[in-house]
Write a protein that holds these residues in place. Sequence first.
Motif, mmCIF file in Angstrom:
data_model
loop_
_atom_site.group_PDB
_atom_site.id
_atom_site.type_symbol
_atom_site.label_atom_id
_atom_site.label_comp_id
_atom_site.label_asym_id
_atom_site.label_seq_id
_atom_site.Cartn_x
_atom_site.Cartn_y
_atom_site.Cartn_z
ATOM 1 N N ASP A 1 0.804 -1.222 0.000
ATOM 2 C CA ASP A 1 0.000 0.000 0.000
ATOM 3 C C ASP A 1 0.837 1.271 0.000
ATOM 4 O O ASP A 1 0.299 2.369 -0.100
ATOM 5 C CB ASP A 1 -0.916 0.031 1.242
ATOM 6 C CG ASP A 1 -2.020 -0.992 1.120
ATOM 7 O OD1 ASP A 1 -2.323 -1.377 -0.030
ATOM 8 O OD2 ASP A 1 -2.569 -1.412 2.156
ATOM 9 N N ARG A 2 2.152 1.119 0.122
ATOM 10 C CA ARG A 2 2.977 2.325 0.253
ATOM 11 C C ARG A 2 3.052 3.119 -1.049
ATOM 12 O O ARG A 2 3.337 4.312 -1.031
ATOM 13 C CB ARG A 2 4.379 1.940 0.730
ATOM 14 C CG ARG A 2 4.337 1.306 2.125
ATOM 15 C CD ARG A 2 5.720 0.994 2.628
ATOM 16 N NE ARG A 2 6.389 0.070 1.721
ATOM 17 C CZ ARG A 2 7.710 -0.063 1.665
ATOM 18 N NH1 ARG A 2 8.476 0.686 2.430
ATOM 19 N NH2 ARG A 2 8.256 -0.930 0.853
ATOM 20 N N VAL A 3 2.841 2.435 -2.167
ATOM 21 C CA VAL A 3 2.855 3.125 -3.453
ATOM 22 C C VAL A 3 1.460 3.024 -4.059
ATOM 23 O O VAL A 3 0.949 1.928 -4.257
ATOM 24 C CB VAL A 3 3.876 2.490 -4.419
ATOM 25 C CG1 VAL A 3 3.803 3.148 -5.787
ATOM 26 C CG2 VAL A 3 5.279 2.597 -3.840
ATOM 27 N N VAL B 1 9.667 6.241 -11.414
ATOM 28 C CA VAL B 1 10.724 5.853 -10.466
ATOM 29 C C VAL B 1 10.773 6.875 -9.329
ATOM 30 O O VAL B 1 10.776 6.512 -8.149
ATOM 31 C CB VAL B 1 12.098 5.770 -11.178
ATOM 32 C CG1 VAL B 1 13.234 5.698 -10.151
ATOM 33 C CG2 VAL B 1 12.147 4.562 -12.109
ATOM 34 N N ASP B 2 10.791 8.159 -9.685
ATOM 35 C CA ASP B 2 10.879 9.207 -8.660
ATOM 36 C C ASP B 2 9.678 9.164 -7.721
ATOM 37 O O ASP B 2 9.819 9.363 -6.510
ATOM 38 C CB ASP B 2 10.973 10.586 -9.325
ATOM 39 C CG ASP B 2 12.285 10.747 -10.091
ATOM 40 O OD1 ASP B 2 13.218 9.945 -9.852
ATOM 41 O OD2 ASP B 2 12.373 11.654 -10.945
ATOM 42 N N HIS B 3 8.497 8.899 -8.295
ATOM 43 C CA HIS B 3 7.296 8.822 -7.459
ATOM 44 C C HIS B 3 7.393 7.651 -6.474
ATOM 45 O O HIS B 3 7.077 7.791 -5.295
ATOM 46 C CB HIS B 3 6.054 8.662 -8.341
ATOM 47 C CG HIS B 3 4.824 8.291 -7.573
ATOM 48 N ND1 HIS B 3 4.181 9.167 -6.732
ATOM 49 C CD2 HIS B 3 4.147 7.106 -7.485
ATOM 50 C CE1 HIS B 3 3.148 8.557 -6.175
ATOM 51 N NE2 HIS B 3 3.107 7.312 -6.599
ATOM 52 N N VAL B 4 7.844 6.499 -6.973
ATOM 53 C CA VAL B 4 7.963 5.324 -6.107
ATOM 54 C C VAL B 4 8.974 5.590 -4.996
ATOM 55 O O VAL B 4 8.703 5.327 -3.815
ATOM 56 C CB VAL B 4 8.365 4.073 -6.937
ATOM 57 C CG1 VAL B 4 8.718 2.906 -6.020
ATOM 58 C CG2 VAL B 4 7.240 3.676 -7.886
ATOM 59 N N VAL B 5 10.136 6.154 -5.374
ATOM 60 C CA VAL B 5 11.174 6.441 -4.375
ATOM 61 C C VAL B 5 10.632 7.398 -3.313
ATOM 62 O O VAL B 5 10.790 7.171 -2.105
ATOM 63 C CB VAL B 5 12.432 7.030 -5.053
ATOM 64 C CG1 VAL B 5 13.405 7.575 -4.013
ATOM 65 C CG2 VAL B 5 13.109 5.971 -5.912
ATOM 66 N N THR C 1 7.128 6.745 3.673
ATOM 67 C CA THR C 1 6.666 5.772 4.656
ATOM 68 C C THR C 1 7.786 5.332 5.581
ATOM 69 O O THR C 1 7.543 4.959 6.710
ATOM 70 C CB THR C 1 6.042 4.522 3.983
ATOM 71 O OG1 THR C 1 6.976 4.009 3.046
ATOM 72 C CG2 THR C 1 4.747 4.863 3.288
ATOM 73 N N GLU C 2 9.044 5.391 5.086
ATOM 74 C CA GLU C 2 10.177 5.049 5.968
ATOM 75 C C GLU C 2 10.278 6.054 7.114
ATOM 76 O O GLU C 2 10.581 5.696 8.233
ATOM 77 C CB GLU C 2 11.500 5.084 5.169
ATOM 78 C CG GLU C 2 11.799 3.756 4.506
ATOM 79 C CD GLU C 2 12.958 3.849 3.542
ATOM 80 O OE1 GLU C 2 13.720 4.840 3.604
ATOM 81 O OE2 GLU C 2 13.091 2.943 2.715
#
Lengths: 269, 109
Positions: free
Chosen positions: B71-73, B96-100, B106-107
Motif C-alpha cells: 500500500d505504500r505506493v 521511479v521518482d514517485h515510487v522512491v 513511509t520510511e
Amino acid sequence: MAMIPTGAITTHAQTLPARTRPDEGGEPPVVVFVHGLLTDSLASYYFTLGPAFAAAGIDVVMYDLRGHGRSERPRGGYHIEAFVDDLVGLLDGLDERRPVHVVGNSFGGSIAAGLAAWHPERVATVAMIEAEPPVALWTRHMADGLSDAKRQLAREEAIGWIAAHHGAHTARLSRGASRILQTTTLAEDIPASRVIDDDLSGLTCPVLAIFGDESGLAAQVPDFEAKLPRCRTVVLPEQGHSVLVERTDETRELLLGWVREHSLAGAER
Amino acid sequence: MTTEITAEISPPAADADAVLADLTGMLLTLLEEYGLDAAEIGRETTFHGDLELESIDLVTLSGALRERYGDRVNFADFIADLELDEIIELTIGQLVDHVVASLRATERS
C-alpha cells in the motif's frame, strides 16, 4: 488482476474495497462501473472515479466488457443481453448479493439499464452517463454508427487522417477499435439486440441520467422525466459526449451524492 | 510460553537504481509478447510513445506495483492527479521518482 469465469467467457475485473465501513456495522454500498464501446476499458474508471468511491466508503467493482481490455474476445455473441449476462455472471462470481448501484458510460449505460430491466433484484439504482436505454430506436442509432465506424476505420487513410487531426493517441485507439470491429460480429450483433419497451416501464429503480448539452442524447430528458417515476436528469452546459473524461470532477460528485442518498435509505429502496 | 521471533525482512530499497530495476522487470513481464530488451528501457523511456502501453496495461502495471510495494505506493492516485497530456508523456523516470518518494515518505513515518 482477477480473471473471473462469467458463463461463456472469462472476464477481467478489478475491485477496490471501501476504505471505511459504516459505523453501525452494516455493509457498505457497492458500485459497479461499466465502460463504453470499442476504445474503452475499465482503465477509464480505475484511474478516475474508482479510488474516490473506495475512499468514500463504497465497495467498487470495475470490469472489462467482452471483447475489450483484458477480457476474452469471442468472435460472436455481442448482443446487449450477452453483455448483461456477463455482468450477472460477474456479480455471481464475486458472490455479490447486495443490489448494486450500477453506473454506465455511453454503451455501458445501456447495459446498466438492461441489467435493471431484466434483473431488477440485482439493482439498487442506475446511473447513465451520456447513454440511451436499449429501446428500439437505440438499436437503429447503434446500427448506423457501428456500420459506419466498421467501414471507415478499415481504411488505412482514415487512420492517417485521425492521426493528423487528432494525434497519435487517438489514432491508436481507433486502430484498436477497428480490430474489434473487423474480428468480431459486434457491429452486426448490437443492432440485433433484445430491447426494452419504449415506455421504459421496465425500469422501476431510481435512475440518474447525466448528459452534455451539446451531444444529441440530452434530447431524451423530457422523455425520461415523463416515463420514469424516480428519475433525476442533469445536463452539463457546453459539453459534448465525453462527459466522463472532460467533466470528471462534476460527474464524480453527482454520482457520489446519488449513491449516498440512495444507500442512506437502506434496504427499503 | 513461546517467544515470538520476528524476522527482519528488508523492505524494497528506496533507491532510484533499485526501483528502476524493479520497474524494468515488471515491464519486461508485461510486454513479454513483444520480446522487449531490458537495454531499451531507461529513465527517459515513455510509457505511451516508446513502449506503446495502453491504459489497460497501466492497470496491470499498477497491480504489479502493489504486489511489490504494498500500500505504500498508490499508482492509481498518482495517475489520477495527472492530466491526460501528462499521462501520455509520462516517463519511466517520473514513475521511479514517485515510487522512491512514496517509499521514503513511509520510511520516515
